[in-house]
Design a protein around this motif. Structure first.
Motif, PDB file in Angstrom:
ATOM      1  N   LEU A   1       0.853  -1.189   0.000  1.00  0.00           N
ATOM      2  CA  LEU A   1       0.000   0.000   0.000  1.00  0.00           C
ATOM      3  C   LEU A   1       0.891   1.242   0.000  1.00  0.00           C
ATOM      4  O   LEU A   1       1.664   1.464   0.930  1.00  0.00           O
ATOM      5  CB  LEU A   1      -0.907   0.000   1.231  1.00  0.00           C
ATOM      6  CG  LEU A   1      -1.853   1.189   1.388  1.00  0.00           C
ATOM      7  CD1 LEU A   1      -2.904   1.193   0.283  1.00  0.00           C
ATOM      8  CD2 LEU A   1      -2.521   1.168   2.761  1.00  0.00           C
ATOM      9  N   ARG A   2       0.768   2.043  -1.062  1.00  0.00           N
ATOM     10  CA  ARG A   2       1.526   3.287  -1.171  1.00  0.00           C
ATOM     11  C   ARG A   2       0.597   4.451  -0.860  1.00  0.00           C
ATOM     12  O   ARG A   2      -0.376   4.681  -1.580  1.00  0.00           O
ATOM     13  CB  ARG A   2       2.108   3.446  -2.582  1.00  0.00           C
ATOM     14  CG  ARG A   2       3.113   2.365  -2.956  1.00  0.00           C
ATOM     15  CD  ARG A   2       3.531   2.461  -4.411  1.00  0.00           C
ATOM     16  NE  ARG A   2       4.512   1.439  -4.759  1.00  0.00           N
ATOM     17  CZ  ARG A   2       5.829   1.630  -4.763  1.00  0.00           C
ATOM     18  NH1 ARG A   2       6.315   2.825  -4.465  1.00  0.00           N
ATOM     19  NH2 ARG A   2       6.653   0.649  -5.076  1.00  0.00           N
ATOM     20  N   VAL A   3       0.902   5.190   0.216  1.00  0.00           N
ATOM     21  CA  VAL A   3       0.045   6.290   0.630  1.00  0.00           C
ATOM     22  C   VAL A   3       0.878   7.358   1.332  1.00  0.00           C
ATOM     23  O   VAL A   3       1.751   7.043   2.150  1.00  0.00           O
ATOM     24  CB  VAL A   3      -1.091   5.785   1.562  1.00  0.00           C
ATOM     25  CG1 VAL A   3      -0.541   5.064   2.779  1.00  0.00           C
ATOM     26  CG2 VAL A   3      -2.010   6.912   1.959  1.00  0.00           C
ATOM     27  N   ALA A   4       0.639   8.611   0.958  1.00  0.00           N
ATOM     28  CA  ALA A   4       1.286   9.766   1.593  1.00  0.00           C
ATOM     29  C   ALA A   4       2.807   9.625   1.620  1.00  0.00           C
ATOM     30  O   ALA A   4       3.465   9.933   2.617  1.00  0.00           O
ATOM     31  CB  ALA A   4       0.743   9.961   3.003  1.00  0.00           C
ATOM     32  N   GLY A   5       3.383   9.127   0.533  1.00  0.00           N
ATOM     33  CA  GLY A   5       4.833   9.041   0.424  1.00  0.00           C
ATOM     34  C   GLY A   5       5.464   7.874   1.150  1.00  0.00           C
ATOM     35  O   GLY A   5       6.700   7.762   1.185  1.00  0.00           O
ATOM     36  N   SER A   6       4.672   6.987   1.728  1.00  0.00           N
ATOM     37  CA  SER A   6       5.221   5.823   2.418  1.00  0.00           C
ATOM     38  C   SER A   6       4.663   4.543   1.800  1.00  0.00           C
ATOM     39  O   SER A   6       3.658   4.559   1.088  1.00  0.00           O
ATOM     40  CB  SER A   6       4.897   5.859   3.919  1.00  0.00           C
ATOM     41  OG  SER A   6       3.505   5.732   4.126  1.00  0.00           O
ATOM     42  N   ILE A   7       5.316   3.439   2.089  1.00  0.00           N
ATOM     43  CA  ILE A   7       4.900   2.138   1.574  1.00  0.00           C
ATOM     44  C   ILE A   7       4.646   1.213   2.761  1.00  0.00           C
ATOM     45  O   ILE A   7       5.516   1.024   3.614  1.00  0.00           O
ATOM     46  CB  ILE A   7       5.963   1.523   0.650  1.00  0.00           C
ATOM     47  CG1 ILE A   7       6.235   2.443  -0.547  1.00  0.00           C
ATOM     48  CG2 ILE A   7       5.523   0.149   0.172  1.00  0.00           C
ATOM     49  CD1 ILE A   7       7.336   1.939  -1.455  1.00  0.00           C
ATOM     50  N   ARG A   8       3.462   0.655   2.814  1.00  0.00           N
ATOM     51  CA  ARG A   8       3.122  -0.307   3.858  1.00  0.00           C
ATOM     52  C   ARG A   8       2.930  -1.680   3.207  1.00  0.00           C
ATOM     53  O   ARG A   8       2.322  -1.783   2.143  1.00  0.00           O
ATOM     54  CB  ARG A   8       1.841   0.102   4.586  1.00  0.00           C
ATOM     55  CG  ARG A   8       1.938   1.445   5.290  1.00  0.00           C
ATOM     56  CD  ARG A   8       0.619   1.791   5.976  1.00  0.00           C
ATOM     57  NE  ARG A   8       0.695   3.069   6.664  1.00  0.00           N
ATOM     58  CZ  ARG A   8       1.177   3.243   7.879  1.00  0.00           C
ATOM     59  NH1 ARG A   8       1.625   2.181   8.551  1.00  0.00           N
ATOM     60  NH2 ARG A   8       1.219   4.435   8.433  1.00  0.00           N
ATOM     61  N   THR A   9       3.455  -2.687   3.839  1.00  0.00           N
ATOM     62  CA  THR A   9       3.324  -4.043   3.321  1.00  0.00           C
ATOM     63  C   THR A   9       2.649  -4.929   4.352  1.00  0.00           C
ATOM     64  O   THR A   9       2.699  -4.670   5.557  1.00  0.00           O
ATOM     65  CB  THR A   9       4.695  -4.637   2.955  1.00  0.00           C
ATOM     66  OG1 THR A   9       5.526  -4.664   4.130  1.00  0.00           O
ATOM     67  CG2 THR A   9       5.375  -3.813   1.876  1.00  0.00           C
ATOM     68  N   GLY A  10       1.994  -5.960   3.870  1.00  0.00           N
ATOM     69  CA  GLY A  10       1.329  -6.883   4.775  1.00  0.00           C
ATOM     70  C   GLY A  10       0.707  -8.019   4.005  1.00  0.00           C
ATOM     71  O   GLY A  10       0.982  -8.222   2.815  1.00  0.00           O
ATOM     72  N   THR A  11      -0.167  -8.763   4.672  1.00  0.00           N
ATOM     73  CA  THR A  11      -0.836  -9.910   4.068  1.00  0.00           C
ATOM     74  C   THR A  11      -2.304  -9.875   4.463  1.00  0.00           C
ATOM     75  O   THR A  11      -2.632  -9.612   5.631  1.00  0.00           O
ATOM     76  CB  THR A  11      -0.217 -11.234   4.559  1.00  0.00           C
ATOM     77  OG1 THR A  11       1.193 -11.227   4.273  1.00  0.00           O
ATOM     78  CG2 THR A  11      -0.857 -12.427   3.873  1.00  0.00           C
ATOM     79  N   THR A  12      -3.199 -10.101   3.501  1.00  0.00           N
ATOM     80  CA  THR A  12      -4.625 -10.145   3.823  1.00  0.00           C
ATOM     81  C   THR A  12      -4.912 -11.343   4.726  1.00  0.00           C
ATOM     82  O   THR A  12      -4.178 -12.333   4.720  1.00  0.00           O
ATOM     83  CB  THR A  12      -5.476 -10.251   2.551  1.00  0.00           C
ATOM     84  OG1 THR A  12      -5.129 -11.451   1.849  1.00  0.00           O
ATOM     85  CG2 THR A  12      -5.245  -9.042   1.648  1.00  0.00           C
ATOM     86  N   ASP A  13      -6.007 -11.259   5.492  1.00  0.00           N
ATOM     87  CA  ASP A  13      -6.339 -12.370   6.368  1.00  0.00           C
ATOM     88  C   ASP A  13      -7.119 -13.436   5.597  1.00  0.00           C
ATOM     89  O   ASP A  13      -7.249 -13.372   4.374  1.00  0.00           O
ATOM     90  CB  ASP A  13      -7.099 -11.874   7.605  1.00  0.00           C
ATOM     91  CG  ASP A  13      -8.506 -11.353   7.284  1.00  0.00           C
ATOM     92  OD1 ASP A  13      -8.986 -11.547   6.142  1.00  0.00           O
ATOM     93  OD2 ASP A  13      -9.132 -10.752   8.177  1.00  0.00           O
ATOM     94  N   GLY A  14      -7.664 -14.397   6.318  1.00  0.00           N
ATOM     95  CA  GLY A  14      -8.356 -15.507   5.667  1.00  0.00           C
ATOM     96  C   GLY A  14      -9.625 -15.120   4.942  1.00  0.00           C
ATOM     97  O   GLY A  14     -10.135 -15.891   4.126  1.00  0.00           O
ATOM     98  N   SER A  15     -10.143 -13.912   5.225  1.00  0.00           N
ATOM     99  CA  SER A  15     -11.344 -13.428   4.546  1.00  0.00           C
ATOM    100  C   SER A  15     -11.028 -12.400   3.476  1.00  0.00           C
ATOM    101  O   SER A  15     -11.937 -11.769   2.926  1.00  0.00           O
ATOM    102  CB  SER A  15     -12.314 -12.818   5.570  1.00  0.00           C
ATOM    103  OG  SER A  15     -12.725 -13.778   6.513  1.00  0.00           O
ATOM    104  N   GLY A  16      -9.729 -12.222   3.181  1.00  0.00           N
ATOM    105  CA  GLY A  16      -9.332 -11.250   2.169  1.00  0.00           C
ATOM    106  C   GLY A  16      -9.304  -9.821   2.683  1.00  0.00           C
ATOM    107  O   GLY A  16      -9.275  -8.879   1.887  1.00  0.00           O
ATOM    108  N   ARG A  17      -9.306  -9.629   3.982  1.00  0.00           N
ATOM    109  CA  ARG A  17      -9.353  -8.285   4.553  1.00  0.00           C
ATOM    110  C   ARG A  17      -7.957  -7.739   4.810  1.00  0.00           C
ATOM    111  O   ARG A  17      -7.033  -8.477   5.153  1.00  0.00           O
ATOM    112  CB  ARG A  17     -10.136  -8.276   5.859  1.00  0.00           C
ATOM    113  CG  ARG A  17     -11.599  -8.630   5.730  1.00  0.00           C
ATOM    114  CD  ARG A  17     -12.346  -8.364   7.034  1.00  0.00           C
ATOM    115  NE  ARG A  17     -13.748  -8.739   6.945  1.00  0.00           N
ATOM    116  CZ  ARG A  17     -14.237  -9.897   7.360  1.00  0.00           C
ATOM    117  NH1 ARG A  17     -13.422 -10.788   7.879  1.00  0.00           N
ATOM    118  NH2 ARG A  17     -15.517 -10.167   7.243  1.00  0.00           N
TER     119      ARG A  17
END
Length: 211
Positions: free
Chosen positions: A100-116
């Motif tokens: 996720l690229r927002v406000a000049g920063s990059i956040r990374t992660g993994t969706t949960d079992g429901s795609g959230r």
């Protein structure tokens, strides 16, 4: 006290941040905004032209020394960005890595079992870009317009939710208004296909889109 007219992309949290109010609840709970609270179900879903009263904020005084450098840190309020990702068949994009690229920063992660996914973003952010990594080398890229979702009882809000759920994909904006998309949504969810945004349809659309 100044009165702010809502623009595209505004919500109570972004208006509060723009005017130096640390907690958006100060605005939402203000007595002069009682009429707005009565008309809108959520402080995060405002309509273009709504009016918000912003209470005056005191100015902090800072002591500094001449001839020296000083460092100040400003805290930018944040809100939660919550999305549920599905494929065209309605199946969740579960356990998928995202960026996720927002406000000049990059956040990374993994969706949960429901795609959230559930990520904090600055309250003043209006745009973001989401990349979801699928099987092999496939990458799903989605531009996000943060704060642009209209109230669910407005025509524009109904249209936005139908589009997000895939019911307006491939349709010209003026095609049957939104009647054709509403009938398709109603048939898919066991409702009478009237093509009208009646109370049962709005309740169903609200619940599915929020989920």
């Amino acid at each position: 006290m100044p009165i702010v007219e809502v623009r595209r992309g505004d919500c109570i949290a972004s208006i509060a941040a723009d005017h130096g109010v640390d907690d958006w609840r100060t605005l939402w709970d203000h007595p002069d905004n009682a009429e707005l609270r009565a008309r809108r179900r959520s402080p995060h879903l405002l309509l273009l032209g709504d009016r918000v009263t912003v209470p005056e904020q005191g100015r902090a005084r800072l002591a500094v020394s001449a001839g020296q450098s000083h460092r100040f840190v400003a805290r930018v309020p944040s809100v939660r960005l919550r999305l549920t990702l599905q494929d065209r068949r309605g199946r969740p994009l579960a356990s998928r890595r995202f960026e996720l690229r927002v406000a000049g920063s990059i956040r990374t992660g993994t969706t949960d079992g429901s795609g959230r996914l559930d990520e904090p973003v600055p309250a003043t952010a209006r745009r973001a870009d989401l990349r979801v990594f699928l099987d092999g080398d496939r990458v799903l890229t989605m531009p996000l317009a943060i704060g642009y979702l209209d109230p669910d009882d407005s025509e524009s809000g109904v249209r936005q939710r139908l589009r997000n759920l895939g019911y307006l994909r491939g349709r010209a904006p003026e095609e049957d208004g939104i009647e054709g998309a509403l009938r398709e949504f109603q048939r898919d969810n066991g409702l009478e296909p009237t093509g009208e945004a009646d109370a049962p349809t709005l309740d169903c659309l609200r619940g599915i889109h929020k989920a």
